[in-house]
Design a protein around this motif. Structure first.
Motif, PDB file in Angstrom:
ATOM      1  N   GLU A  47      -2.147  15.019  15.933  1.00  0.00           N
ATOM      2  CA  GLU A  47      -1.683  16.174  15.222  1.00  0.00           C
ATOM      3  C   GLU A  47      -1.624  15.857  13.718  1.00  0.00           C
ATOM      4  O   GLU A  47      -1.271  15.205  13.533  1.00  0.00           O
ATOM      5  N   LEU A  48      -2.453  16.772  13.094  1.00  0.00           N
ATOM      6  CA  LEU A  48      -2.247  16.768  11.817  1.00  0.00           C
ATOM      7  C   LEU A  48      -1.448  18.059  10.862  1.00  0.00           C
ATOM      8  O   LEU A  48      -1.776  18.920  11.544  1.00  0.00           O
ATOM      9  N   SER A  49      -0.789  17.739  10.026  1.00  0.00           N
ATOM     10  CA  SER A  49       0.078  18.874   9.532  1.00  0.00           C
ATOM     11  C   SER A  49      -0.961  19.865   8.790  1.00  0.00           C
ATOM     12  O   SER A  49      -0.300  20.976   8.787  1.00  0.00           O
ATOM     13  N   ALA A  50      -2.013  19.443   8.305  1.00  0.00           N
ATOM     14  CA  ALA A  50      -2.661  20.487   7.818  1.00  0.00           C
ATOM     15  C   ALA A  50      -4.393  19.934   7.470  1.00  0.00           C
ATOM     16  O   ALA A  50      -4.686  18.651   7.803  1.00  0.00           O
ATOM     17  N   THR A  51      -5.294  20.890   7.705  1.00  0.00           N
ATOM     18  CA  THR A  51      -6.621  20.481   7.519  1.00  0.00           C
ATOM     19  C   THR A  51      -7.210  21.226   6.349  1.00  0.00           C
ATOM     20  O   THR A  51      -8.531  20.746   6.029  1.00  0.00           O
ATOM     21  N   GLU A  59      -0.055  15.453   0.497  1.00  0.00           N
ATOM     22  CA  GLU A  59       0.208  14.547   1.798  1.00  0.00           C
ATOM     23  C   GLU A  59      -0.212  15.266   2.863  1.00  0.00           C
ATOM     24  O   GLU A  59       0.255  16.361   3.145  1.00  0.00           O
ATOM     25  N   ILE A  60      -0.806  14.553   3.879  1.00  0.00           N
ATOM     26  CA  ILE A  60      -0.964  15.155   5.182  1.00  0.00           C
ATOM     27  C   ILE A  60      -0.437  14.184   6.133  1.00  0.00           C
ATOM     28  O   ILE A  60      -0.548  13.130   6.081  1.00  0.00           O
ATOM     29  N   LYS A  61       0.619  14.833   7.169  1.00  0.00           N
ATOM     30  CA  LYS A  61       1.329  14.040   8.026  1.00  0.00           C
ATOM     31  C   LYS A  61       0.415  13.977   9.117  1.00  0.00           C
ATOM     32  O   LYS A  61       0.007  14.934   9.891  1.00  0.00           O
ATOM     33  N   VAL A  62       0.247  12.862   9.833  1.00  0.00           N
ATOM     34  CA  VAL A  62      -0.598  12.651  10.887  1.00  0.00           C
ATOM     35  C   VAL A  62       0.377  11.892  12.367  1.00  0.00           C
ATOM     36  O   VAL A  62       0.932  11.048  11.740  1.00  0.00           O
ATOM     37  N   ASN A  63       0.462  12.404  13.119  1.00  0.00           N
ATOM     38  CA  ASN A  63       1.240  11.807  14.384  1.00  0.00           C
ATOM     39  C   ASN A  63       0.203  11.898  15.511  1.00  0.00           C
ATOM     40  O   ASN A  63      -0.372  12.909  15.968  1.00  0.00           O
ATOM     41  N   VAL A  64       0.299  10.663  16.147  1.00  0.00           N
ATOM     42  CA  VAL A  64      -0.364  10.300  17.255  1.00  0.00           C
ATOM     43  C   VAL A  64       0.409   9.932  18.355  1.00  0.00           C
ATOM     44  O   VAL A  64       1.269   8.910  18.341  1.00  0.00           O
ATOM     45  N   ILE A  65       0.161  10.427  19.605  1.00  0.00           N
ATOM     46  CA  ILE A  65       0.958   9.981  20.805  1.00  0.00           C
ATOM     47  C   ILE A  65      -0.175   9.344  21.839  1.00  0.00           C
ATOM     48  O   ILE A  65      -1.160  10.046  22.004  1.00  0.00           O
ATOM     49  N   ALA A  66       0.248   7.944  22.015  1.00  0.00           N
ATOM     50  CA  ALA A  66      -0.726   7.305  22.898  1.00  0.00           C
ATOM     51  C   ALA A  66       0.099   6.385  23.763  1.00  0.00           C
ATOM     52  O   ALA A  66       1.023   5.815  23.638  1.00  0.00           O
TER      53      ALA A  66
END
Length: 222
Positions: A47-51, A59-66
């Motif tokens: 998930e990216l906070s913006a594209t 800044e762009i916040k990135v959240n990865v669930i793995a």
């Protein structure tokens, strides 16, 4: 995406045969396939906070669930994107992409690969940009004569004038100054639309609205 996930999950094997070195190479390609790792990559979410980004730095916040043991990485292909910290990760993680200010007149785009998935990021330039979209009803029928209004979030004047959708539900407007955040709202009589509004600060071509409620006023007889 399947090929990208398989390449990302492969166990890298270097070779000097056939006149090639490094990864990929003529002998092993990206390496030995790791189907379990490829499956785990496919189940991960990114998930990216913006594209789309305005002209200014940010800044762009990135959240990865793995899965906890899954190894994955970040590969950027634009000099104006900077990754905070290491580019190799294991399991779930959150990190920040720093975006440099765009001093050029034109907008620019860059691709970043995260956990085997590619994302295109677009940043506005200093020249005015355009936005556009369409309006439909709940059955997907284009809606004409819908008013699309624009206003600046900071309350200052300078937003482009309103527009109206055509027979195919299309609308577009230009003249948005990079920097401010604009609010985009659809209206027609007593009808309601979803979403209630968009916020934009960079070029967008799919600001679509859906009519969700049409009020019918019936006469009252005594």
């Amino acid at each position: 995406m399947t090929e990208s996930l398989l390449n990302e999950a492969a166990t890298h094997v270097e070779a000097e045969q056939c006149g090639s070195t490094g990864i990929p190479n003529f002998v092993y390609g990206h390496g030995r396939l790791d189907i379990k790792a490829a499956y785990d990559l496919a189940t991960a979410t990114v998930e990216l906070s913006a594209t789309t980004i305005n002209q200014r730095s940010g800044e762009i916040k990135v959240n990865v669930i793995a899965p906890a043991a899954l190894k994955w990485r970040v590969a950027k292909r634009a000099e104006w994107l900077t990754l905070s910290g290491n580019s190799d990760f294991t399991g779930s993680a959150t990190f920040t992409l720093r975006v440099a200010e765009n001093t050029a007149a034109a907008a620019r785009s860059g691709v970043i690969q995260i956990a085997g998935r590619s994302f295109t990021l677009t940043q506005a330039g200093s020249e005015p940009f355009a936005v556009s979209g369409r309006v439909f009803d709940g059955n997907g029928v284009p809606q004409p004569h819908v008013r699309i209004a624009f206003m600046r979030e900071d309350g200052l004047e300078g937003e482009p004038p309103d527009v109206t959708t055509d027979a195919q539900g299309r609308w577009s407007q230009t003249g948005f100054t990079p920097g401010p955040v604009y609010r985009v709202i659809a209206s027609r009589g007593r009808e309601s639309f979803a979403p209630s509004a968009y916020t934009v600060s960079a070029p967008v071509t799919a600001l679509n609205f859906i009519e969700v409620n049409r009020r019918i006023i019936l006469p009252f007889f005594r």
